[in-house]
Scaffold this active site. Structure first.
Site, PDB file in Angstrom:
ATOM      1  N   CYS A   7      41.006  53.452  35.550  1.00  0.00           N
ATOM      2  CA  CYS A   7      42.442  53.691  35.530  1.00  0.00           C
ATOM      3  C   CYS A   7      42.761  54.901  36.396  1.00  0.00           C
ATOM      4  O   CYS A   7      41.897  55.700  36.739  1.00  0.00           O
ATOM      5  CB  CYS A   7      42.918  53.936  34.098  1.00  0.00           C
ATOM      6  SG  CYS A   7      42.646  52.531  33.002  1.00  0.00           S
ATOM      7  N   GLY A  33      43.274  50.529  39.437  1.00  0.00           N
ATOM      8  CA  GLY A  33      43.720  49.585  38.425  1.00  0.00           C
ATOM      9  C   GLY A  33      44.887  48.764  38.915  1.00  0.00           C
ATOM     10  O   GLY A  33      45.855  49.325  39.431  1.00  0.00           O
ATOM     11  N   ASN A 109      42.566  57.868  30.976  1.00  0.00           N
ATOM     12  CA  ASN A 109      41.545  57.265  31.829  1.00  0.00           C
ATOM     13  C   ASN A 109      40.197  57.525  31.190  1.00  0.00           C
ATOM     14  O   ASN A 109      39.807  58.677  30.986  1.00  0.00           O
ATOM     15  CB  ASN A 109      41.595  57.884  33.233  1.00  0.00           C
ATOM     16  CG  ASN A 109      40.465  57.355  34.123  1.00  0.00           C
ATOM     17  OD1 ASN A 109      39.960  56.263  33.927  1.00  0.00           O
ATOM     18  ND2 ASN A 109      40.082  58.149  35.111  1.00  0.00           N
ATOM     19  N   GLY A 110      39.470  56.465  30.859  1.00  0.00           N
ATOM     20  CA  GLY A 110      38.158  56.604  30.249  1.00  0.00           C
ATOM     21  C   GLY A 110      37.971  55.619  29.121  1.00  0.00           C
ATOM     22  O   GLY A 110      38.684  54.617  29.024  1.00  0.00           O
ATOM     23  N   CYS A 245      30.512  60.922  36.625  1.00  0.00           N
ATOM     24  CA  CYS A 245      30.140  59.521  36.878  1.00  0.00           C
ATOM     25  C   CYS A 245      29.773  59.327  38.349  1.00  0.00           C
ATOM     26  O   CYS A 245      30.604  59.496  39.231  1.00  0.00           O
ATOM     27  CB  CYS A 245      31.294  58.604  36.495  1.00  0.00           C
ATOM     28  SG  CYS A 245      31.005  56.868  36.931  1.00  0.00           S
ATOM     29  N   TYR A 251      31.552  53.954  44.425  1.00  0.00           N
ATOM     30  CA  TYR A 251      32.411  52.771  44.502  1.00  0.00           C
ATOM     31  C   TYR A 251      33.893  53.031  44.269  1.00  0.00           C
ATOM     32  O   TYR A 251      34.739  52.571  45.029  1.00  0.00           O
ATOM     33  CB  TYR A 251      31.910  51.730  43.495  1.00  0.00           C
ATOM     34  CG  TYR A 251      32.758  50.485  43.407  1.00  0.00           C
ATOM     35  CD1 TYR A 251      32.644  49.478  44.361  1.00  0.00           C
ATOM     36  CD2 TYR A 251      33.671  50.308  42.369  1.00  0.00           C
ATOM     37  CE1 TYR A 251      33.423  48.326  44.284  1.00  0.00           C
ATOM     38  CE2 TYR A 251      34.450  49.163  42.286  1.00  0.00           C
ATOM     39  CZ  TYR A 251      34.322  48.173  43.247  1.00  0.00           C
ATOM     40  OH  TYR A 251      35.089  47.057  43.168  1.00  0.00           O
ATOM     41  N   SER A 292      33.763  47.567  50.473  1.00  0.00           N
ATOM     42  CA  SER A 292      32.901  48.402  49.649  1.00  0.00           C
ATOM     43  C   SER A 292      31.721  48.987  50.414  1.00  0.00           C
ATOM     44  O   SER A 292      31.231  50.054  50.067  1.00  0.00           O
ATOM     45  CB  SER A 292      32.407  47.605  48.438  1.00  0.00           C
ATOM     46  OG  SER A 292      31.829  46.376  48.853  1.00  0.00           O
ATOM     47  N   ASP A 354      26.040  46.713  51.193  1.00  0.00           N
ATOM     48  CA  ASP A 354      27.046  46.699  50.136  1.00  0.00           C
ATOM     49  C   ASP A 354      26.737  47.845  49.178  1.00  0.00           C
ATOM     50  O   ASP A 354      25.675  48.465  49.245  1.00  0.00           O
ATOM     51  CB  ASP A 354      27.049  45.355  49.407  1.00  0.00           C
ATOM     52  CG  ASP A 354      28.383  45.056  48.738  1.00  0.00           C
ATOM     53  OD1 ASP A 354      29.284  45.921  48.765  1.00  0.00           O
ATOM     54  OD2 ASP A 354      28.533  43.955  48.168  1.00  0.00           O
ATOM     55  N   CYS A 391      27.606  50.317  31.067  1.00  0.00           N
ATOM     56  CA  CYS A 391      28.332  51.583  30.964  1.00  0.00           C
ATOM     57  C   CYS A 391      29.272  51.510  29.767  1.00  0.00           C
ATOM     58  O   CYS A 391      29.945  50.508  29.553  1.00  0.00           O
ATOM     59  CB  CYS A 391      29.144  51.843  32.238  1.00  0.00           C
ATOM     60  SG  CYS A 391      30.184  53.323  32.140  1.00  0.00           S
ATOM     61  N   CYS A 442      26.147  61.585  35.568  1.00  0.00           N
ATOM     62  CA  CYS A 442      25.763  60.490  34.677  1.00  0.00           C
ATOM     63  C   CYS A 442      25.201  59.365  35.525  1.00  0.00           C
ATOM     64  O   CYS A 442      25.912  58.782  36.353  1.00  0.00           O
ATOM     65  CB  CYS A 442      26.961  59.985  33.868  1.00  0.00           C
ATOM     66  SG  CYS A 442      26.550  58.580  32.792  1.00  0.00           S
ATOM     67  N   CYS A 445      23.772  54.087  34.007  1.00  0.00           N
ATOM     68  CA  CYS A 445      23.727  52.671  34.383  1.00  0.00           C
ATOM     69  C   CYS A 445      22.468  52.346  35.180  1.00  0.00           C
ATOM     70  O   CYS A 445      22.090  51.180  35.305  1.00  0.00           O
ATOM     71  CB  CYS A 445      24.979  52.277  35.160  1.00  0.00           C
ATOM     72  SG  CYS A 445      25.356  53.355  36.562  1.00  0.00           S
TER      73      CYS A 445
END
Length: 467
Positions: A7, A33, A109-110, A245, A251, A292, A354, A391, A442, A445
């Site tokens: 978001c 978003g 956001n989160g 993150c 990304y 991307s 990518d 995640c 973090c 993932c």
């Protein structure tokens, strides 16, 4: 499959055109978003509000709406659904409520990892929820804090929250911005004349001249902005580690943002340089998967000396494929979104760059398109490590069963997607390209080392005790 976006938050305090500024700022953050957009504004004790599903321009297609909610203090939100139904209008933020200190608007956001336990506790105490979002639990907790000042109320509420959260709030002529103690998501503060602005990414500030004093809101910091300007408060002591993150850099963020101390585009170019050193291969051209892989492909081409070209042309005007009825219709839309250029790839050895592979189905369709266009070899290079773990902090990663890297080796994944070879950027290479030590990020993932409790830790119904 591509990742679900985060978001986006944008707020302005102290400008007569605050609502219009938030509207334009949200458009800059639209990549975070696309499922809903909303703005809440105030001057004094009344909050005006409009929110609707769709893009910013769709939610505010009637210009009269912006005039109706015109005020000098405003916050806005663009939504990607990580919690709560994406198409339910009640889940479009900012949310409105009332506590002892007056009406309040909130944008989040989160993702709160103890949301289920908190909601169960609140419902057992008689709370009535209007949405399915974890964000609403913050408002219920605030209402039960017994405080009339939002700062004091939040000091009682925030220690009960686990997971990732950046919050923007309007209450009593104030704009409140805060960031969780681990700093998962970015949040920035800036000044323009006598006005103050807050955004998920500093690229949103670039629309206006005269922007000054841009800084990151720190993990565990609450900034309260009123007519005197911003006041910084700590609601949590600095921690031994933070957990920014890494996927924000890989990304989510715009390439022109400066995220966590460095320009995003230049960081992604560095990923490409490192990727070429770690996974070289003889080839005729390097091409990005747009958009991307754009930045990383530049780095790969420069480091390898292999010419950069456009193997794909992207159609930006095709709607979402998952809502198209029928598998054949969905496949047609996938092909419409990204078409291979036969004249570029025919008979060539192609390196395709990518940013990630999640399920592998999207990558396989892209490689199949190159094969159909006559590519002799296809070598897939990914500018992040294998994504093996879900995640829980605001990114829509599937369960482990749906993550291809959790279930297949690199060689098996290459065969599944149809690539001659596959190379991922190593975890060490990734961290070497960003600012700060490994324990400031973090990477759960990739490595499964979660820096905060996950939903499974609350299966017993436990949650942090009431403040």
């Amino acid at each position: 499959m591509k990742l679900g976006h985060e978001c986006g938050l944008f707020g302005v305090h102290g400008d007569p055109e605050a609502v219009a500024m938030v509207y334009h700022g949200l458009q800059v953050l639209q990549h975070r978003g696309q499922e809903g957009a909303g703005i809440a504004s105030t001057w004094g004790g009344v909050i005006r509000h409009h929110a609707a599903p769709g893009l910013v321009t769709q939610a505010f297609s009637d210009p009269a709406v912006l005039e109706r909610i015109r005020n000098p203090i405003a916050i806005g939100h663009v939504r990607y659904a990580t919690t709560g139904g994406s198409l339910d209008p009640t889940n479009v933020q900012p949310l409105l409520a009332r506590f002892a200190g007056g009406p309040v608007a909130l944008a989040h956001n989160g993702d709160l990892t103890n949301k289920a336990a908190l909601r169960a506790e609140l419902e057992a105490a008689g709370a009535l929820f209007q949405s399915t979002m974890d964000s609403e639990t913050v408002l219920h907790l605030l209402a039960r804090s017994g405080e009339t000042e939002v700062e004091q109320g939040l000091r009682r509420v925030l220690p009960r929250l686990e997971g990732a959260y950046c919050l923007l709030m309007l209450v009593s002529g104030k704009l409140v911005a805060l960031r969780d103690p681990l700093g998962f998501r970015p949040l920035y503060l800036a000044r323009r004349g006598r006005a103050w602005m807050v955004a998920s990414e500093d690229a949103a500030f670039h629309l206006w001249d005269g922007i000054e004093d841009v800084r990151e809101i720190e993990p565990g910091e609450m900034v309260v902005i009123d007519e005197r300007g911003p006041t910084s408060l700590r609601f949590a002591a600095p921690r031994a580690r933070i957990a920014r993150c890494i996927f924000e850099t890989i990304y989510f963020a715009r390439p022109d943002s400066h995220l966590f101390g460095r320009n995003v585009h230049l960081t992604r170019v560095a990923f490409g340089h490192r990727l070429a050193r770690e996974h070289p291969v003889p080839a005729d051209i390097v091409s990005a998967v747009p958009d991307s892989g754009n930045s990383a492909s530049i780095g790969y081409s420069r480091e390898s000396g292999i010419p950069l070209d456009r193997a794909f042309i992207k159609n930006h005007y095709v709607g979402r494929t998952f809502i198209t009825p029928g598998q054949e219709a969905r496949q047609v839309k996938v092909r419409m979104k990204l078409a291979a250029v036969r004249e570029v790839v025919e008979g060539k050895r192609v390196v395709v760059v990518d940013d990630s592979i999640i399920r592998g189905t999207t990558s396989s369709s892209r490689i199949a398109a190159l094969r159909q266009a006559g590519a002799r070899e296809v070598h897939l290079r990914i500018s992040c490590p294998p994504t093996r773990h879900p995640c829980f902090f605001g990114i829509d990663f599937p369960t482990p069963d749906e993550l291809i890297a959790a279930n297949m080796s690199v060689e098996e994944t290459a065969r599944f997607v149809g690539a001659d070879t596959l190379g991922y950027l190593s975890e060490e290479g990734l961290v070497a390209c960003v600012e700060g030590a490994r324990d400031t990020w973090c990477l759960a993932c990739f490595d499964g080392d979660y820096p905060a409790p996950t939903p499974g830790d609350f299966l017993s119904g436990d949650s942090p005790p009431p403040a």
